[in-house]
Design an enzyme around this catalytic site. Structure first.
Site, short mmCIF file in Angstrom:
data_model
loop_
_atom_site.label_atom_id
_atom_site.label_comp_id
_atom_site.label_asym_id
_atom_site.label_seq_id
_atom_site.Cartn_x
_atom_site.Cartn_y
_atom_site.Cartn_z
N ASP A 4 94.68 30.73 40.52
CA ASP A 4 94.40 29.99 39.29
C ASP A 4 93.46 28.81 39.53
O ASP A 4 93.40 27.89 38.73
CB ASP A 4 95.70 29.52 38.62
CG ASP A 4 96.54 28.63 39.51
OD1 ASP A 4 96.23 28.51 40.71
OD2 ASP A 4 97.52 28.07 39.00
N GLY A 5 92.72 28.87 40.63
CA GLY A 5 91.75 27.83 40.93
C GLY A 5 91.52 27.76 42.42
O GLY A 5 91.79 28.73 43.15
N PRO A 14 91.40 29.43 48.07
CA PRO A 14 91.91 29.88 46.77
C PRO A 14 93.28 29.27 46.51
O PRO A 14 94.07 29.09 47.44
CB PRO A 14 92.01 31.41 46.92
CG PRO A 14 91.23 31.75 48.14
CD PRO A 14 91.27 30.55 49.03
N LYS A 15 93.54 28.93 45.28
CA LYS A 15 94.86 28.42 44.90
C LYS A 15 95.72 29.62 44.51
O LYS A 15 95.71 30.06 43.37
CB LYS A 15 94.75 27.43 43.75
CG LYS A 15 96.04 26.73 43.39
CD LYS A 15 95.81 25.69 42.30
CE LYS A 15 97.11 24.99 41.93
NZ LYS A 15 98.09 25.92 41.34
N PHE A 16 96.42 30.16 45.49
CA PHE A 16 97.24 31.36 45.26
C PHE A 16 98.22 31.09 44.13
O PHE A 16 98.88 30.04 44.10
CB PHE A 16 97.99 31.73 46.54
CG PHE A 16 97.16 32.47 47.55
CD1 PHE A 16 97.45 33.78 47.88
CD2 PHE A 16 96.08 31.86 48.18
CE1 PHE A 16 96.69 34.47 48.82
CE2 PHE A 16 95.31 32.53 49.12
CZ PHE A 16 95.61 33.84 49.44
#
EC number: 6.5.1.2
Length: 566
Positions: free
Chosen positions: A278-279, A124-126
């Protein structure tokens, strides 16, 4: 914010386009003025975020605004902007530079990036702020903001309050890590709740001189970089877990195919998580030695962001729709943008008052979202055009519930709306009589009142462009059905202010003679509605319509026969 990651040019080339990428037809002078104003806005946003930890705009709107600036600079040969990270640079050098990350525009770009690569991992893109963490003899002693990737600011003063961050390692070793400080959330579903301003909240907290223990406990850490760690990603993750960073292993998945990466991206997007994201990040399990890292996006890491929640759209025009009752609804026509696979070309502004308050003009850049995931909604103006084009809005006082019974100048929209309502399901329910049909008939001069369509024949209908002999026959069949429709359907179709379930008694003559007090004796009709009914039946235009319908033999409009005395 996203601009903590890339220089402007790389950012623009690797961010998915939400708006059309064609160059605007502007003079050089206008292009320079628009670009200068946009640059000034972006600079203000940068300074607030980097120096005060205050995000003045949603991250994705910043992304798209920065992308638009670079696009304009490329279109008109303008000088590129300085790095947006200039104001983020601090006095402390990082032991190893923060590399940043390229953003892949879409699934096809991800497929190209993954082609020929092995040992790919997805995380996950924290949605937080990046930092370097330095441990001495197992103790966290220094915390440095990402800054411009080479130098950042000292956040070490907050270490005692960061209770959710591993501050003491189980081994007395020296260690340098890179990671994301994020806002700890409870059961956060990104697809429903969006970013929840998580990044801005953390940035604001860390910009303070001092945190309380409660504030510090809201900040978590996800370690995504161990510059001098083991060569293999699996080994790095296993050792990080042993050192007190289990999330790095838990949220890192080895993938072999694009479908695997897409499945995890969708899973994290729609699942409850203790953080905002967010991605996803795609990274190779092996990477160059830390001595070769630079403060720019490398080949061995990339981001595949989630769909935009808000799109930046350029207003092409504002048109004013006048409804049957005279309500004026401004409609912003925008350069097509895509949200959640939906192509959006226009959005309602709700009311004339809201349009006036927002003062939206052609050329403005507005934020658009989806209400209930389906209906486009204009949130606010993000950038105003330098040149303010005048717009001619309808005069509010001219349009009301009893105006525009003919297509006189300025009345065309409301008149066609009246015809559409009359023939629609709320009224006569006539097939093949939508607004497009009525507009053709009105434009051809064949319909100039609410009733003269009853007298049309096939010969005149076929003279209208777009109406064939078959269409003419079908329309005549629909018009003929109108003659046998019940009186109450005609009454509601003409716009009489009566409820759908109200039981009507009497014909036109009787109703037109009732006073407000008499109307109030009818169940569910109060003072306001009774006055509206009296006004409707008393209107000269409405009385003229009733007379013509009576002459056409429509049920309920003819006066009752006179009683003959015996």
């Amino acid at each position: 914010m996203p601009y903590l990651l890339l220089f402007a040019m790389l950012f623009a080339l690797n961010t998915p386009l939400a708006w059309a990428a064609s160059c605007p037809d502007w003079t050089p002078q206008k292009a320079e003025a628009e670009a200068a104003q946009l640059q000034a806005t972006l600079t203000g946003w940068d300074e607030h975020y980097h120096r005060q930890g205050i995000a003045l705009v949603a991250d994705e709107l910043y992304d798209q605004s920065r992308q638009r600036l670079v696009h304009l600079q490329q279109c008109f040969g303008l000088a590129p902007s300085p790095s947006p990270l200039t104001s983020a640079r601090g006095p402390l050098p990082h032991p190893v530079p923060h590399t940043g990350v390229d953003k892949l525009a879409d699934r096809q770009a991800v497929a190209r990036w993954m082609a020929g690569k092995t040992g790919v991992w997805v995380q996950p893109k924290f949605d937080g702020v990046a930092a370097s963490l330095i441990y001495r003899q197992g103790q966290l002693v220094q915390l440095i903001s990402r800054g411009d990737g080479l130098q950042g600011h000292d956040w070490s003063r907050h270490i005692p309050q960061l209770g959710a961050v591993t501050r003491q390692l189980p081994q007395a070793i020296d260690l340098h890590l890179q990671g994301e400080l994020y806002l700890r959330l409870n059961e956060h579903v990104q697809a429903k709740a969006g970013s929840a301003n998580a990044r801005g909240t953390v940035a604001g907290l860390l910009a303070r001189k001092q945190l309380t223990r409660e504030q510090g406990n809201t900040i978590g850490l996800f370690v995504w970089g161990w510059p001098h760690g083991p060569e293999r990603q699996a080994d790095r993750l296993a050792q990080l877990a042993q050192l007190g960073f289990p999330d790095s292993q838990h949220y890192s998945i080895a993938v072999d195919t694009l479908e695997d990466a897409a499945r995890w991206r969708e899973h994290w997007y729609r699942s409850p998580l203790p953080f905002a994201s967010d991605g996803v990040i795609l990274r190779l399990g092996s990477r160059p030695p830390a001595e070769r890292w630079q403060a720019k996006a490398p080949y061995w890491i990339a981001a595949w962001k989630y769909p935009y929640v808000q799109a930046l759209a350029e207003v092409r025009d504002v048109r004013f729709r006048v409804g049957r009752t005279g309500r004026i609804t401004p409609i912003a026509h925008v350069q097509p943008v895509t949200l959640d696979d939906r192509r959006i070309t226009q959005v309602s502004l709700g009311s004339l008052a809201r349009w006036q308050a927002l003062d939206i003009r052609p050329g403005d850049q507005v934020a658009i979202s989806l209400a209930g995931l389906t209906i486009p909604r204009l949130e606010h103006v993000v950038h105003r055009a330098v040149e303010r084009q005048p717009l001619g809005a309808p005069a509010p006082g001219r349009h009301h519930a009893l105006s525009c019974w003919q297509p006189s100048e300025g009345c065309e929209e409301q008149f066609i709306a009246r015809l559409t309502w009359l023939s629609g399901k709320q009224g006569l329910a006539l097939p093949r009589t939508g607004p497009g049909t009525w507009r053709r008939l009105v434009d051809a001069g064949l319909v100039t009142s609410m009733t003269d369509w009853l007298q049309l024949d096939a010969e005149r209908l076929q003279q209208v462009p777009g109406i064939s002999s078959l269409t003419a026959a079908q329309l005549l069949g629909s018009f003929d059905q109108a003659r046998s429709r019940p009186f109450d359907q005609w009454l509601r179709g003409l716009g009489a202010p009566i409820g759908k379930h109200l039981q009507l008694t009497g014909g036109w003559q009787e109703m037109a003679s009732r006073s407000a007090g008499q109307w109030q004796t009818v169940p569910d009709i109060g003072v306001k509605r009774s006055r509206q009914l009296v006004g409707f039946f008393a209107a000269a235009e409405v009385q003229a319509i009733a007379t013509r319908l009576a002459e056409s033999g429509i049920e309920g409009f003819s006066p009752p026969p006179e009683r003959i005395e015996q």
